[in-house]
Design a protein around this motif. Structure first.
Motif, PDB file in Angstrom:
ATOM      1  N   SER A 166       0.880  -1.274  -0.140  1.00  0.00           N
ATOM      2  CA  SER A 166       0.101   0.198   0.040  1.00  0.00           C
ATOM      3  C   SER A 166       0.795   1.224  -0.132  1.00  0.00           C
ATOM      4  O   SER A 166       2.066   1.273   0.156  1.00  0.00           O
ATOM      5  CB  SER A 166      -1.084   0.134   1.259  1.00  0.00           C
ATOM      6  OG  SER A 166      -0.181   0.153   2.274  1.00  0.00           O
ATOM      7  N   ALA A 167       0.052   2.261  -0.128  1.00  0.00           N
ATOM      8  CA  ALA A 167       0.960   3.798  -0.338  1.00  0.00           C
ATOM      9  C   ALA A 167       1.721   3.922   0.852  1.00  0.00           C
ATOM     10  O   ALA A 167       2.869   4.212   0.968  1.00  0.00           O
ATOM     11  CB  ALA A 167      -0.011   4.844  -0.605  1.00  0.00           C
ATOM     12  N   VAL A 168       1.107   3.910   2.086  1.00  0.00           N
ATOM     13  CA  VAL A 168       1.583   4.162   3.484  1.00  0.00           C
ATOM     14  C   VAL A 168       2.641   3.180   3.716  1.00  0.00           C
ATOM     15  O   VAL A 168       3.769   3.649   4.251  1.00  0.00           O
ATOM     16  CB  VAL A 168       0.418   4.287   4.724  1.00  0.00           C
ATOM     17  CG1 VAL A 168      -0.424   5.394   4.230  1.00  0.00           C
ATOM     18  CG2 VAL A 168      -0.346   2.980   4.712  1.00  0.00           C
ATOM     19  N   THR A 169       2.529   1.948   3.475  1.00  0.00           N
ATOM     20  CA  THR A 169       3.662   0.817   3.782  1.00  0.00           C
ATOM     21  C   THR A 169       4.814   1.288   3.004  1.00  0.00           C
ATOM     22  O   THR A 169       6.056   1.505   3.612  1.00  0.00           O
ATOM     23  CB  THR A 169       3.294  -0.537   3.240  1.00  0.00           C
ATOM     24  OG1 THR A 169       1.988  -0.868   4.031  1.00  0.00           O
ATOM     25  CG2 THR A 169       4.372  -1.609   3.812  1.00  0.00           C
ATOM     26  N   THR A 170       4.851   1.583   1.730  1.00  0.00           N
ATOM     27  CA  THR A 170       5.991   1.838   0.874  1.00  0.00           C
ATOM     28  C   THR A 170       6.664   3.404   1.404  1.00  0.00           C
ATOM     29  O   THR A 170       7.579   3.451   1.592  1.00  0.00           O
ATOM     30  CB  THR A 170       5.524   2.300  -0.608  1.00  0.00           C
ATOM     31  OG1 THR A 170       4.661   1.168  -1.155  1.00  0.00           O
ATOM     32  CG2 THR A 170       6.662   2.594  -1.508  1.00  0.00           C
ATOM     33  N   LEU A 171       5.719   4.169   1.763  1.00  0.00           N
ATOM     34  CA  LEU A 171       6.189   5.643   2.246  1.00  0.00           C
ATOM     35  C   LEU A 171       6.928   5.439   3.434  1.00  0.00           C
ATOM     36  O   LEU A 171       8.005   6.003   3.784  1.00  0.00           O
ATOM     37  CB  LEU A 171       5.160   6.637   2.146  1.00  0.00           C
ATOM     38  CG  LEU A 171       4.980   7.035   0.804  1.00  0.00           C
ATOM     39  CD1 LEU A 171       3.520   7.708   0.911  1.00  0.00           C
ATOM     40  CD2 LEU A 171       5.935   7.845   0.288  1.00  0.00           C
ATOM     41  N   MET A 172       6.344   4.686   4.321  1.00  0.00           N
ATOM     42  CA  MET A 172       7.156   4.549   5.720  1.00  0.00           C
ATOM     43  C   MET A 172       8.371   4.044   5.563  1.00  0.00           C
ATOM     44  O   MET A 172       9.449   4.219   6.223  1.00  0.00           O
ATOM     45  CB  MET A 172       5.978   3.480   6.652  1.00  0.00           C
ATOM     46  CG  MET A 172       6.928   2.947   7.761  1.00  0.00           C
ATOM     47  SD  MET A 172       5.744   1.855   8.732  1.00  0.00           S
ATOM     48  CE  MET A 172       6.880   1.140  10.100  1.00  0.00           C
ATOM     49  N   ALA A 192      12.650  13.099   8.515  1.00  0.00           N
ATOM     50  CA  ALA A 192      12.273  12.803   9.789  1.00  0.00           C
ATOM     51  C   ALA A 192      10.949  13.002   9.988  1.00  0.00           C
ATOM     52  O   ALA A 192      10.019  12.324  10.725  1.00  0.00           O
ATOM     53  CB  ALA A 192      13.056  13.352  10.725  1.00  0.00           C
ATOM     54  N   THR A 193      10.324  14.394   9.718  1.00  0.00           N
ATOM     55  CA  THR A 193       8.850  14.644   9.628  1.00  0.00           C
ATOM     56  C   THR A 193       8.045  13.700   9.023  1.00  0.00           C
ATOM     57  O   THR A 193       7.071  12.873   9.239  1.00  0.00           O
ATOM     58  CB  THR A 193       8.732  16.188   8.979  1.00  0.00           C
ATOM     59  OG1 THR A 193       9.377  16.891   9.834  1.00  0.00           O
ATOM     60  CG2 THR A 193       7.196  16.415   9.086  1.00  0.00           C
ATOM     61  N   SER A 194       8.365  13.147   7.795  1.00  0.00           N
ATOM     62  CA  SER A 194       7.898  12.179   6.851  1.00  0.00           C
ATOM     63  C   SER A 194       7.891  10.942   7.422  1.00  0.00           C
ATOM     64  O   SER A 194       6.836  10.076   7.383  1.00  0.00           O
ATOM     65  CB  SER A 194       8.451  12.031   5.607  1.00  0.00           C
ATOM     66  OG  SER A 194       8.197  13.500   4.838  1.00  0.00           O
ATOM     67  N   ALA A 195       8.797  10.595   7.939  1.00  0.00           N
ATOM     68  CA  ALA A 195       8.991   9.044   8.752  1.00  0.00           C
ATOM     69  C   ALA A 195       8.004   9.116   9.783  1.00  0.00           C
ATOM     70  O   ALA A 195       7.361   8.003   9.931  1.00  0.00           O
ATOM     71  CB  ALA A 195      10.585   8.987   9.240  1.00  0.00           C
ATOM     72  N   VAL A 196       7.916  10.153  10.740  1.00  0.00           N
ATOM     73  CA  VAL A 196       6.986  10.063  11.928  1.00  0.00           C
ATOM     74  C   VAL A 196       5.556   9.917  11.054  1.00  0.00           C
ATOM     75  O   VAL A 196       4.567   9.154  11.716  1.00  0.00           O
ATOM     76  CB  VAL A 196       7.046  11.499  12.588  1.00  0.00           C
ATOM     77  CG1 VAL A 196       5.959  11.559  13.570  1.00  0.00           C
ATOM     78  CG2 VAL A 196       8.451  11.338  13.474  1.00  0.00           C
ATOM     79  N   VAL A 197       5.132  10.866  10.315  1.00  0.00           N
ATOM     80  CA  VAL A 197       3.871  10.872   9.614  1.00  0.00           C
ATOM     81  C   VAL A 197       3.496   9.486   8.885  1.00  0.00           C
ATOM     82  O   VAL A 197       2.293   8.923   9.495  1.00  0.00           O
ATOM     83  CB  VAL A 197       3.685  12.078   8.505  1.00  0.00           C
ATOM     84  CG1 VAL A 197       2.512  11.815   7.921  1.00  0.00           C
ATOM     85  CG2 VAL A 197       3.816  13.181   9.202  1.00  0.00           C
ATOM     86  N   PHE A 198       4.189   8.877   8.130  1.00  0.00           N
ATOM     87  CA  PHE A 198       3.981   7.693   7.389  1.00  0.00           C
ATOM     88  C   PHE A 198       3.998   6.427   8.438  1.00  0.00           C
ATOM     89  O   PHE A 198       3.354   5.488   8.335  1.00  0.00           O
ATOM     90  CB  PHE A 198       4.892   7.517   6.416  1.00  0.00           C
ATOM     91  CG  PHE A 198       4.529   8.685   5.043  1.00  0.00           C
ATOM     92  CD1 PHE A 198       3.433   8.865   4.719  1.00  0.00           C
ATOM     93  CD2 PHE A 198       5.847   9.275   4.808  1.00  0.00           C
ATOM     94  CE1 PHE A 198       2.960   9.690   3.817  1.00  0.00           C
ATOM     95  CE2 PHE A 198       5.478  10.061   3.684  1.00  0.00           C
ATOM     96  CZ  PHE A 198       4.237  10.364   3.278  1.00  0.00           C
ATOM     97  N   THR A 199       4.904   6.412   9.443  1.00  0.00           N
ATOM     98  CA  THR A 199       4.881   5.433  10.077  1.00  0.00           C
ATOM     99  C   THR A 199       3.740   5.265  11.083  1.00  0.00           C
ATOM    100  O   THR A 199       3.113   4.338  11.479  1.00  0.00           O
ATOM    101  CB  THR A 199       6.439   5.355  11.215  1.00  0.00           C
ATOM    102  OG1 THR A 199       7.356   5.430  10.425  1.00  0.00           O
ATOM    103  CG2 THR A 199       6.120   4.357  12.319  1.00  0.00           C
TER     104      THR A 199
END
Length: 313
Positions: free
Chosen positions: A28-34, A187-194
């Motif tokens: 899924s999109a969120v899995t890939t982005l995480m 780091a921001t994206s890592a927190v959001v997508f995780t």
């Protein structure tokens, strides 16, 4: 040098749409982005804490807070819409084409927000680019079936998020080292997508080698290449110039999609590519008019730290 930077930016930024499609086939999109951002953020944080301490010299909490906002808009918001649209079946070329309307929004807002006014010739180039986007979008949408009409609206939200991030960054009075900005953004994206992946129960990555190949593609080409070069070209060439290059993303992505995924590439796509190339040439040849505020003493402000043009002194 500027030509090479521009070419590298176009190729690496467009690679992100291809990488998104590679990942969409496995997760899924969120899995890939995480998994795109979590390991990268940890590595960048470790580097920043050791050899990269000079990146943070002179930065205040407000400066870092501004970069968090920029990262949330330009990475988290923008990429989530791109990946979700592709996951819904919108082709990589069409997604890039819809994002290609960004220069018109940015050009219209650059004057009142940044005092960077678009010349008549540059408006002509932007309109040519928009025509190229329209030609290729209609051709691609006609060739793809089974996709809900509302799915084509999702990339517009990402485009607006990227435009907003560009204006927030361009109005910043402080020069931030590119690697410091990249670290905060990732780091921001890592927190959001995780957080999104955990909430959706989709945090576990696939074991397929093709998924990790897509992640490597996205980190190497898209993040360090496309995303990093976006801010470098913005600072060197200005907002209107870098946004003119965005008109090339859709045709270049369409070529990639045709070669890698057998996505449609016909006569109208070629016409759109020609219009996009013409738009870039016209915009780059037209000077941007800038209006600078005048201090009470009657002297123009110093160039030091002036970023209204999207460049650093």
């Amino acid at each position: 040098m500027n030509v090479l930077l521009s070419l590298g930016f176009v190729l690496t930024w467009s690679s992100g749409f291809i990488g998104a499609k590679l990942g969409a086939g496995e997760a899924s999109a969120v899995t890939t982005l995480m998994w795109r951002f979590l390991p990268l953020a940890l590595v960048l944080a470790a580097v920043a804490a050791t050899v990269g301490r000079r990146w943070w010299r002179g930065l205040t909490r407000r400066d870092i807070g501004r970069q968090i906002v920029v990262g949330a808009l330009s990475q988290s918001g923008y990429l989530l819409t791109v990946y979700y649209a592709i996951q819904l079946g919108v082709s990589s070329g069409t997604t890039a084409l819809i994002d290609g309307t960004q220069p018109l929004a940015a050009g219209a807002l650059a004057g009142p927000l940044l005092r960077q006014y678009v010349s008549a010739r540059q408006w002509l180039g932007l309109c040519l680019g928009a025509a190229g986007v329209l030609v290729v979008t209609t051709a691609d949408a006609a060739a793809v079936s089974g996709v809900a009409g509302w799915a084509y609206l999702i990339p517009f939200l990402g485009m607006l998020a990227l435009v907003a991030a560009t204006f927030v960054e361009s109005r910043s009075p402080t020069r931030v080292e590119p690697m410091a900005a990249l670290t905060v953004h990732c780091a921001t994206s890592a927190v959001v997508f995780t957080a999104l992946a955990l909430a959706a129960g989709a945090a576990a990555p696939p074991t397929a080698p093709s998924f990790w190949l897509a992640i490597a593609w996205l980190v190497g080409l898209s993040t360090f290449g496309g995303y990093g070069l976006y801010w470098i070209v913005l600072r060197r060439r200005g907002l209107t110039q870098v946004n003119a290059l965005m008109f090339l993303m859709a045709p270049v992505t369409a070529v990639w999609g045709a070669l890698m995924f057998d996505e449609p590439f016909g006569v109208r796509t070629a016409i759109g590519l020609a219009l996009g190339l013409t738009a870039v040439l016209v915009v780059r040849s037209g000077g941007t008019r800038r209006r600078r505020p005048v201090r009470a003493s009657g002297h123009a402000p110093s160039r030091q730290g002036d970023r209204t043009s999207g460049r650093y002194s």
